[in-house]
Design a protein around this motif. Structure first.
Motif, PDB file in Angstrom:
ATOM      1  N   UNK A 269     -50.564 -25.248 -31.001  1.00  0.00           N
ATOM      2  CA  UNK A 269     -51.165 -23.950 -30.869  1.00  0.00           C
ATOM      3  C   UNK A 269     -50.199 -22.846 -31.334  1.00  0.00           C
ATOM      4  N   UNK A 270     -49.670 -22.858 -32.552  1.00  0.00           N
ATOM      5  CA  UNK A 270     -48.554 -21.884 -32.852  1.00  0.00           C
ATOM      6  C   UNK A 270     -49.043 -20.240 -32.671  1.00  0.00           C
ATOM      7  N   UNK A 271     -50.277 -20.088 -33.507  1.00  0.00           N
ATOM      8  CA  UNK A 271     -50.745 -18.712 -33.454  1.00  0.00           C
ATOM      9  C   UNK A 271     -51.007 -18.355 -31.784  1.00  0.00           C
ATOM     10  N   UNK A 272     -51.604 -19.311 -30.936  1.00  0.00           N
ATOM     11  CA  UNK A 272     -51.678 -18.758 -29.767  1.00  0.00           C
ATOM     12  C   UNK A 272     -50.421 -18.467 -28.929  1.00  0.00           C
ATOM     13  N   UNK A 273     -49.656 -19.527 -29.111  1.00  0.00           N
ATOM     14  CA  UNK A 273     -48.233 -19.310 -28.413  1.00  0.00           C
ATOM     15  C   UNK A 273     -47.580 -17.829 -29.008  1.00  0.00           C
ATOM     16  N   UNK A 274     -47.697 -17.945 -30.180  1.00  0.00           N
ATOM     17  CA  UNK A 274     -46.951 -16.415 -30.787  1.00  0.00           C
ATOM     18  C   UNK A 274     -47.641 -15.299 -30.103  1.00  0.00           C
ATOM     19  N   UNK A 275     -49.072 -15.359 -29.815  1.00  0.00           N
ATOM     20  CA  UNK A 275     -49.598 -14.199 -29.333  1.00  0.00           C
ATOM     21  C   UNK A 275     -49.241 -13.769 -28.022  1.00  0.00           C
TER      22      UNK A 275
ATOM     23  N   UNK B 166     -50.652  -7.319 -30.310  1.00  0.00           N
ATOM     24  CA  UNK B 166     -51.151  -8.799 -29.989  1.00  0.00           C
ATOM     25  C   UNK B 166     -52.569  -8.922 -30.901  1.00  0.00           C
ATOM     26  N   UNK B 167     -52.770  -9.837 -31.441  1.00  0.00           N
ATOM     27  CA  UNK B 167     -54.044 -10.252 -32.412  1.00  0.00           C
ATOM     28  C   UNK B 167     -55.324 -10.246 -31.438  1.00  0.00           C
ATOM     29  N   UNK B 168     -56.245  -9.731 -31.924  1.00  0.00           N
ATOM     30  CA  UNK B 168     -57.469  -9.796 -31.110  1.00  0.00           C
ATOM     31  C   UNK B 168     -58.188 -10.934 -31.263  1.00  0.00           C
ATOM     32  N   UNK B 169     -58.336 -11.768 -32.057  1.00  0.00           N
ATOM     33  CA  UNK B 169     -59.061 -13.167 -32.165  1.00  0.00           C
ATOM     34  C   UNK B 169     -57.845 -13.955 -33.060  1.00  0.00           C
TER      35      UNK B 169
ATOM     36  N   UNK C 217     -59.132 -19.242 -22.667  1.00  0.00           N
ATOM     37  CA  UNK C 217     -60.713 -18.962 -22.851  1.00  0.00           C
ATOM     38  C   UNK C 217     -61.180 -18.481 -24.084  1.00  0.00           C
ATOM     39  N   UNK C 218     -62.299 -18.775 -24.556  1.00  0.00           N
ATOM     40  CA  UNK C 218     -62.989 -18.298 -25.486  1.00  0.00           C
ATOM     41  C   UNK C 218     -64.605 -18.033 -25.353  1.00  0.00           C
TER      42      UNK C 218
END
Lengths: 305, 305
Positions: A67-73, A115-118, A174-175
């Motif tokens: 989960x690279x994008x989630x880890x970065x966020x 941080x990114x919103x989605x 969570x989504x």
């Protein structure tokens, strides 16, 4: 499950177990006792998240290989002190605890800053270079079960995809209804029987290395889905930080048992065929989420054997 | 795992789910909504045990069809007020809580009175008349998984034996090294991922119908095996009684979803193929311990539909 009547005797037996003949396959305790420094790894401090609660610290290891994008966020949010003063909002029995911003979605919601919103869904990975330690046993939920870098995982050889499994201690993002509606601000931790039906339905971002007992005992919320119904019930978050943000003196130095070694193979075998004296039926089977991945306080090079 | 941002929307969707077209297989909520009085059973009050703690009541259903000697001894112990004033002694994370006599094995131990001091192992049953509802899916631990009278169970057609499975909420009788060393005085409850390796290694006596959240949140003990290290940490037991010992007004009237009906088959299917809007991958698989057996407050004949 020793009776307390003979707990002392049982503990003595545990201690004596290392005396098994050298030719006998080792028990779990023996595998760990006999392990060398090479059987352990030190997580990257950029992947280690500290959730500081009034009761103590929960240590999470992120899995950017999945989960690279989630880890970065999540790293970005930690650096913005995003979660400081927010709270654990939900505790649902035999399922999850979850934290975030109680005012999310309202005008009073905390800003996400840079941080990114989605984020894109990171439910699984097509990366064929992930080193997968396969479990020979069939799995109820995945064509193939095993481990990648210390994380329980599933794999489908037909599609070439690999994903993190929702075992006890798994941490996910969570989504809402849309697959790409998560951003890592609301994280949940599995505190019950593995809800493997969530696999490939949501982004798993890591797992708890230490401190599960601080989360698993939180009073269950009485609202729908285990949400706390009043603000007073919520558990405040003092702060969430990356280990790499803190000076060495404030970090928790941990080592995690590697899952790509001969020692780990012995550990799985020790859990499959139970040689502890208490077992009458040695079982002969093992399931992904019933193999604990050992974590210990780090030993300096001098202390390792 | 809905985000709190849209919890209200998610709950609205849950409520709206009953509006699915009649031809669509129902969701879990719809199966329960559409069930009739015949899909539920009322446990025999001689098989219902109330564990009364300071925080409330835990309701256990005994399974004498699997553990007749243990059930009989537990009934005897309850009638002798054996547990009154004893305590929960152990809480081990992702494993079990366990109660009994802290002075067991010592001169100050509470007397067993007319109860047996040891019982034969009742790890499994050779009773071929047990009505077994088979789950088609392969199981990690049993040649065949399914349910008997509302209890998750394993079966081996070759040996003709059936046994209760250690799913979340299973209640077992602690034992020492000898298979026949249990007597039901020390009972444990599974509070984590199903420790199925205990199946056929110890006598399971029943399962918790209500009140798991009172046990699962107990602080974890810091001693070996999660035992509390000091008397002050132990959780006192006010009393344990059979429902049949109490006047009707002091009982908790519960109904349990039957596991030998077409409705139950629909429930399993609803858990296998998730039709709730949140699910992107409908899963298509199910595992024994991930099928919750619904329990509800009893409805009078007039209230049932």
């Amino acid at each position: 499950m020793p009776s307390i009547r003979h707990l002392a005797a049982a503990l003595a037996l545990l201690g004596a177990s290392a005396a098994h003949a050298a030719g006998t396959p080792p028990t779990t305790a023996e595998v760990i006792e006999r392990s060398t420094a090479r059987d352990w790894r030190t997580p990257d401090p950029d992947n280690v998240l500290y959730l500081d609660l009034p009761a103590g610290r929960v240590v999470i290891e992120l899995a950017p290989q999945f989960a690279p994008a989630h880890a970065a966020n999540i790293r970005q949010l930690a650096k913005q002190d995003y979660w400081d003063g927010l709270a654990i909002l939900r505790s649902q029995d035999n399922y999850v605890v979850q934290w975030g911003d109680p005012n999310a979605g309202q005008d009073t919601a905390r800003t996400l800053g840079d941080a990114a919103k989605t984020l894109p869904a990171e439910f699984d990975s097509a990366d064929g270079t992930l080193a997968f330690t396969a479990l020979p046993e069939a799995d109820s939920y995945a064509p193939q079960a095993g481990w990648v870098d210390g994380f329980p995982a599933g794999r489908d050889a037909k599609t070439g995809r690999t994903w993190l499994a929702h075992c006890y201690g798994a941490v996910g993002a969570g989504r809402d209804m849309a697959a790409d509606s998560s951003n890592g601000t609301e994280l949940y931790v599995v505190i019950g029987h593995a809800p493997r039906h969530l696999d490939r339905n949501i982004t798993v971002v890591g797992r708890v290395l230490q401190g599960m007992e601080l989360l698993s005992v939180l009073p269950r919320g009485t609202g729908a889905l285990g949400f706390y119904e009043t603000a007073a019930e919520r558990v405040p978050i003092a702060r969430i930080r990356l280990a790499s943000q803190l000076p060495q003196s404030e970090r928790v130095a941990l080592e995690v048992f590697r899952t790509d070694t001969a020692a780990f193979e012995q550990l799985v075998e020790a859990r499959r065929n139970r040689r502890e004296d208490w077992f009458i039926d040695p079982v002969g089977r093992i399931e992904l989420c019933n193999v604990p991945i050992p974590v210990r306080a780090a030993r300096g090079p001098a202390a390792s054997k």
